[in-house]
Design a protein around this motif. Sequence first.
Motif, PDB file in Angstrom:
ATOM      1  N   GLU A   1       0.838  -1.286  -0.001  1.00 45.10           N
ATOM      2  CA  GLU A   1      -0.133  -0.028  -0.042  1.00 45.10           C
ATOM      3  C   GLU A   1       0.785   1.469   0.139  1.00 45.10           C
ATOM      4  OE1 GLU A   1      -2.371  -0.264   3.551  1.00 45.10           O
ATOM      5  OE2 GLU A   1      -3.976  -1.681   2.468  1.00 45.10           O
ATOM      6  N   GLU A   2       2.014   1.220   0.416  1.00 39.04           N
ATOM      7  CA  GLU A   2       2.771   2.402   0.488  1.00 39.04           C
ATOM      8  C   GLU A   2       3.529   2.954  -0.762  1.00 39.04           C
ATOM      9  OE1 GLU A   2       6.745   3.763   2.917  1.00 39.04           O
ATOM     10  OE2 GLU A   2       5.268   2.831   4.184  1.00 39.04           O
ATOM     11  N   GLY A   3       3.418   4.212  -0.985  1.00 40.65           N
ATOM     12  CA  GLY A   3       4.018   4.598  -2.364  1.00 40.65           C
ATOM     13  C   GLY A   3       4.823   5.747  -1.865  1.00 40.65           C
ATOM     14  N   THR A   4       5.783   5.898  -3.037  1.00 38.04           N
ATOM     15  CA  THR A   4       6.747   7.025  -2.881  1.00 38.04           C
ATOM     16  C   THR A   4       6.820   7.819  -4.340  1.00 38.04           C
ATOM     17  OG1 THR A   4       8.115   6.021  -1.174  1.00 38.04           O
ATOM     18  CG2 THR A   4       9.248   7.880  -2.456  1.00 38.04           C
ATOM     19  N   TRP A   5       6.569   9.061  -4.202  1.00 40.91           N
ATOM     20  CA  TRP A   5       6.862   9.958  -5.622  1.00 40.91           C
ATOM     21  C   TRP A   5       8.218  10.762  -5.271  1.00 40.91           C
ATOM     22  CZ3 TRP A   5       2.180   9.236  -3.089  1.00 40.91           C
ATOM     23  CH2 TRP A   5       1.114   8.524  -3.735  1.00 40.91           C
ATOM     24  N   LEU A   6       9.123  10.642  -6.235  1.00 44.89           N
ATOM     25  CA  LEU A   6      10.164  11.543  -6.484  1.00 44.89           C
ATOM     26  C   LEU A   6       9.831  12.923  -7.133  1.00 44.89           C
ATOM     27  CD1 LEU A   6      13.040   9.128  -6.811  1.00 44.89           C
ATOM     28  CD2 LEU A   6      12.195  10.179  -4.649  1.00 44.89           C
ATOM     29  N   MET A   7      10.106  13.942  -6.698  1.00 43.61           N
ATOM     30  CA  MET A   7       9.720  15.126  -7.390  1.00 43.61           C
ATOM     31  C   MET A   7      11.074  16.123  -7.738  1.00 43.61           C
ATOM     32  SD  MET A   7       7.233  16.853  -4.765  1.00 43.61           S
ATOM     33  CE  MET A   7       7.266  18.602  -4.869  1.00 43.61           C
ATOM     34  N   LYS A   8      10.793  16.892  -8.443  1.00 39.89           N
ATOM     35  CA  LYS A   8      11.873  18.054  -8.709  1.00 39.89           C
ATOM     36  C   LYS A   8      11.183  19.246  -9.494  1.00 39.89           C
ATOM     37  CE  LYS A   8      13.368  16.181 -13.248  1.00 39.89           C
ATOM     38  NZ  LYS A   8      14.702  15.649 -13.792  1.00 39.89           N
ATOM     39  N   SER A   9      12.028  20.528  -9.006  1.00 41.92           N
ATOM     40  CA  SER A   9      11.680  21.515  -9.453  1.00 41.92           C
ATOM     41  C   SER A   9      12.629  22.425 -10.060  1.00 41.92           C
ATOM     42  CB  SER A   9      10.645  22.482  -8.669  1.00 41.92           C
ATOM     43  OG  SER A   9      11.517  23.106  -7.825  1.00 41.92           O
ATOM     44  N   LYS A  10      12.607  23.467 -10.409  1.00 36.92           N
ATOM     45  CA  LYS A  10      13.776  24.283 -10.825  1.00 36.92           C
ATOM     46  C   LYS A  10      14.855  24.398  -9.810  1.00 36.92           C
ATOM     47  CE  LYS A  10      14.932  28.359 -13.302  1.00 36.92           C
ATOM     48  NZ  LYS A  10      14.692  29.694 -14.066  1.00 36.92           N
ATOM     49  N   PHE A  11      14.620  24.367  -8.460  1.00 33.36           N
ATOM     50  CA  PHE A  11      15.453  24.613  -7.627  1.00 33.36           C
ATOM     51  C   PHE A  11      15.630  23.630  -6.403  1.00 33.36           C
ATOM     52  CE2 PHE A  11      13.645  28.756  -8.895  1.00 33.36           C
ATOM     53  CZ  PHE A  11      15.026  29.393  -9.594  1.00 33.36           C
ATOM     54  N   MET A  12      14.699  22.406  -6.709  1.00 37.19           N
ATOM     55  CA  MET A  12      14.866  21.417  -5.484  1.00 37.19           C
ATOM     56  C   MET A  12      14.714  20.140  -6.155  1.00 37.19           C
ATOM     57  SD  MET A  12      11.726  20.667  -3.462  1.00 37.19           S
ATOM     58  CE  MET A  12      10.211  20.669  -4.322  1.00 37.19           C
TER      59      MET A  12
ATOM     60  N   LYS B   1      11.040  14.261  -2.048  1.00 41.42           N
ATOM     61  CA  LYS B   1      10.357  12.895  -2.082  1.00 41.42           C
ATOM     62  C   LYS B   1       9.197  12.878  -1.056  1.00 41.42           C
ATOM     63  CE  LYS B   1      12.437   9.404   0.444  1.00 41.42           C
ATOM     64  NZ  LYS B   1      13.359   8.430   0.633  1.00 41.42           N
ATOM     65  N   LEU B   2       8.144  12.466  -1.679  1.00 46.77           N
ATOM     66  CA  LEU B   2       6.779  12.371  -0.731  1.00 46.77           C
ATOM     67  C   LEU B   2       6.659  10.750  -0.768  1.00 46.77           C
ATOM     68  CD1 LEU B   2       4.792  14.425  -0.122  1.00 46.77           C
ATOM     69  CD2 LEU B   2       3.532  13.778  -1.956  1.00 46.77           C
TER      70      LEU B   2
ATOM     71  N   LYS C   1      -1.166   3.192   6.552  1.00 46.06           N
ATOM     72  CA  LYS C   1      -1.773   2.342   7.822  1.00 46.06           C
ATOM     73  C   LYS C   1      -1.538   3.583   8.940  1.00 46.06           C
ATOM     74  CE  LYS C   1      -0.236  -2.128   6.688  1.00 46.06           C
ATOM     75  NZ  LYS C   1       0.720  -3.201   6.704  1.00 46.06           N
ATOM     76  N   GLU C   2      -0.464   4.286   8.777  1.00 48.18           N
ATOM     77  CA  GLU C   2      -0.378   5.384   9.797  1.00 48.18           C
ATOM     78  C   GLU C   2      -1.278   6.663   9.405  1.00 48.18           C
ATOM     79  OE1 GLU C   2       3.529   5.934  10.718  1.00 48.18           O
ATOM     80  OE2 GLU C   2       3.961   4.024  11.100  1.00 48.18           O
ATOM     81  N   ASN C   3      -1.756   6.833   8.293  1.00 46.47           N
ATOM     82  CA  ASN C   3      -2.339   7.755   7.529  1.00 46.47           C
ATOM     83  C   ASN C   3      -1.425   9.067   7.505  1.00 46.47           C
ATOM     84  OD1 ASN C   3      -4.538   8.425   5.825  1.00 46.47           O
ATOM     85  ND2 ASN C   3      -5.850   9.336   7.620  1.00 46.47           N
ATOM     86  N   THR C   4      -0.178   8.878   7.138  1.00 42.67           N
ATOM     87  CA  THR C   4       0.645  10.060   7.011  1.00 42.67           C
ATOM     88  C   THR C   4       1.275  10.049   5.906  1.00 42.67           C
ATOM     89  OG1 THR C   4       2.593   8.728   7.986  1.00 42.67           O
ATOM     90  CG2 THR C   4       1.271   9.675   9.540  1.00 42.67           C
ATOM     91  N   ILE C   5       1.687  11.407   5.314  1.00 44.66           N
ATOM     92  CA  ILE C   5       2.548  11.718   4.192  1.00 44.66           C
ATOM     93  C   ILE C   5       3.846  12.400   4.901  1.00 44.66           C
ATOM     94  CG2 ILE C   5       2.704  13.201   2.261  1.00 44.66           C
ATOM     95  CD1 ILE C   5      -0.081  13.049   1.622  1.00 44.66           C
ATOM     96  N   THR C   6       4.950  11.719   4.331  1.00 45.32           N
ATOM     97  CA  THR C   6       6.481  12.228   4.763  1.00 45.32           C
ATOM     98  C   THR C   6       7.106  12.872   3.616  1.00 45.32           C
ATOM     99  OG1 THR C   6       6.349  10.357   6.103  1.00 45.32           O
ATOM    100  CG2 THR C   6       8.553  11.518   5.790  1.00 45.32           C
ATOM    101  N   TYR C   7       7.286  14.197   3.835  1.00 48.33           N
ATOM    102  CA  TYR C   7       7.772  14.943   2.660  1.00 48.33           C
ATOM    103  C   TYR C   7       9.458  15.439   3.032  1.00 48.33           C
ATOM    104  CZ  TYR C   7       8.454  19.357  -0.021  1.00 48.33           C
ATOM    105  OH  TYR C   7       8.853  20.209  -0.857  1.00 48.33           O
ATOM    106  N   PHE C   8      10.290  14.683   2.400  1.00 42.38           N
ATOM    107  CA  PHE C   8      11.671  14.951   2.558  1.00 42.38           C
ATOM    108  C   PHE C   8      11.899  16.198   1.515  1.00 42.38           C
ATOM    109  CE2 PHE C   8      11.307  10.651   3.822  1.00 42.38           C
ATOM    110  CZ  PHE C   8      11.811  10.635   5.000  1.00 42.38           C
TER     111      PHE C   8
END
Length: 157
Positions: free
Chosen positions: A95-106, A109-110, A115-122
Motif C-alpha cells: 500500500e505504501e507509495g513514494t513519489w520523487l519530484m523536482k522543480s527548478k530549485f529543489m 520525495k513524498l 496504515k499510519e495515515n501520514t505523508i512524509t515530505y523530504f
Amino acid sequence: MKSKFILFFVLFFAWNIQAQIDTQKRFQSDTRKYYSWNNDYDKYELIETEYENSVIDIREIGSKTNGYIAISMVDNGQVRMHHGSIYQFKQDSEEEGTWLMKSKFMKAKLTYNPKENTITYFYDADNKRYKKLMIFYVSTNSNNAANDGLKAIVKTD
C-alpha cells in the motif's frame, strides 16, 4: 468499408481517451511535524509541531511517473507552497507509495503511509541526504469515497 474504418477510428480514439485519464488526490492535514538533520548526532531532530492547515495535491497525468505535486501550508498566518514535477514512482510495499519530484530549485520525495495515515515530505537535498522533512497527519478530501480514496493512489497501472 468506409463506415467500418470510421467506426474503428472512433473506437480507437475512445479507447485512447480512456487510457489518458488523469487522477488527482487531495489530502488535508491540520497537524505536521517539522524535522531538520543534525550533523553532530547524525539524525533528524524534531524542531516544531505545527497545528496549522496544509493541503497536499498529487496529480498523475497518464501514469504514476508523470504529473505534479503541490503542497500548500499555512505557517504563522502566511501561506508557503512547495511544488514540483513527478519524475519517478516507487511502490515500497502493498500500500505504501513514494513519489520523487523536482522543480527548478529543489529535489524532494513524498511518501504516503496508509496504515499510519501520514505523508512524509523530504526536501532540501544535498549530495548525501535530505536535510529537512515534514510529517503530515492526513485525511482525504470529503468528496472522495472512504475506502477507494487512498488505496487508489498506490495501485499500479
